[in-house]
Design an enzyme around this catalytic site. Sequence first.
Site, mmCIF file in Angstrom:
data_model
loop_
_atom_site.group_PDB
_atom_site.id
_atom_site.type_symbol
_atom_site.label_atom_id
_atom_site.label_comp_id
_atom_site.label_asym_id
_atom_site.label_seq_id
_atom_site.Cartn_x
_atom_site.Cartn_y
_atom_site.Cartn_z
ATOM 1 N N GLY A 1 0.836 -1.194 0.000
ATOM 2 C CA GLY A 1 0.000 0.000 0.000
ATOM 3 C C GLY A 1 0.869 1.241 0.000
ATOM 4 O O GLY A 1 1.998 1.231 -0.476
ATOM 5 N N CYS A 2 0.340 2.295 0.547
ATOM 6 C CA CYS A 2 1.039 3.573 0.569
ATOM 7 C C CYS A 2 2.328 3.479 1.387
ATOM 8 O O CYS A 2 2.322 2.976 2.513
ATOM 9 C CB CYS A 2 0.124 4.641 1.172
ATOM 10 S SG CYS A 2 0.897 6.247 1.339
ATOM 11 N N PHE A 3 3.416 3.980 0.826
ATOM 12 C CA PHE A 3 4.700 3.878 1.537
ATOM 13 C C PHE A 3 4.741 4.725 2.796
ATOM 14 O O PHE A 3 5.524 4.461 3.698
ATOM 15 C CB PHE A 3 5.899 4.137 0.639
ATOM 16 C CG PHE A 3 5.886 5.328 -0.269
ATOM 17 C CD1 PHE A 3 5.238 6.513 0.027
ATOM 18 C CD2 PHE A 3 6.560 5.247 -1.476
ATOM 19 C CE1 PHE A 3 5.258 7.601 -0.834
ATOM 20 C CE2 PHE A 3 6.605 6.329 -2.356
ATOM 21 C CZ PHE A 3 5.939 7.510 -2.026
ATOM 22 N N TRP A 4 3.887 5.730 2.912
ATOM 23 C CA TRP A 4 3.848 6.532 4.143
ATOM 24 C C TRP A 4 3.482 5.657 5.342
ATOM 25 O O TRP A 4 4.016 5.839 6.429
ATOM 26 C CB TRP A 4 2.845 7.661 4.029
ATOM 27 C CG TRP A 4 3.105 8.671 2.959
ATOM 28 C CD1 TRP A 4 4.287 8.924 2.311
ATOM 29 C CD2 TRP A 4 2.152 9.572 2.405
ATOM 30 N NE1 TRP A 4 4.117 9.925 1.396
ATOM 31 C CE2 TRP A 4 2.818 10.345 1.429
ATOM 32 C CE3 TRP A 4 0.807 9.806 2.643
ATOM 33 C CZ2 TRP A 4 2.168 11.340 0.697
ATOM 34 C CZ3 TRP A 4 0.160 10.789 1.913
ATOM 35 C CH2 TRP A 4 0.839 11.547 0.958
ATOM 36 N N CYS A 5 2.562 4.717 5.135
ATOM 37 C CA CYS A 5 2.131 3.822 6.227
ATOM 38 C C CYS A 5 3.266 2.901 6.654
ATOM 39 O O CYS A 5 3.538 2.749 7.845
ATOM 40 C CB CYS A 5 0.944 2.978 5.786
ATOM 41 S SG CYS A 5 -0.562 3.899 5.433
#
Length: 183
Positions: free
Chosen positions: A16-20
Site C-alpha cells: 500500500g502507501c509507503f507513508w504507512c
Amino acid sequence: MAQLQDGHEIATLAGGCFWCLEAVFDDLKGVESVESGYMGGKLKDPTYEDVCSGTSGHAEVVQISFDPAVISLREILEVFFLIHDPTTLNYQGNDYGPQYRSAIFYHSPEQKAQAEQLIAKLEADGLWDKPIVTELAPASTFYIAEPGHQEYYQRNPHQPYCMMVVEPKVAKFRKQFLSKLKK
C-alpha cells in the site's frame, strides 16, 4: 543475505502507501533506516506522478536497513503482514492501482525462502478468508521517492490521510509489538 558493509541487511517491501509502511518500520528496534521509493517497474527514474498513473509498473515500497543481530527478517515480515491486507490484489483500503500491490522484493535466495516459509505458515494458519496474493520478486533498481515523501507521517501527523489511514496502522502495530518498539 543482502548484507551491507556495516553488517546490516536490506529488506524491500510494498504494502500500500509507503507513508504507512515507513511510519511503522521507523519505530521498530533494530531498524537503522527506512526510505520510501519505487521498485518493480519498467520506467527508469520514475516520479511519484509516473507511479501514481499505474502505468510505470512500479510499486510504492520502503527499503529498510536493519541489524539482523537485533531483529530478524522474519520479524520484519511478521510486522509487514500485520499492517496490511496481503489478500487484496493491487489495492489497500481506498488506495487502488498496481502501485499499491503487496510485494516482497527479495535481495537473496535466503530472503525468498524465508518469505515463502512465512507465507505458507500464514496460509496454513488460516488468518484470512482469502489467499495471500503477495508478489515475491527479485529486487530490482530502487528509486528513492522525492524528499517530500520521506518521513511524511512524522512531518504531517495531522494531515487527514495520516490521521485516517496511517495512524490506525501505527497504533495497531504499536499495540501488537510493544516490546519491539524503539524507546
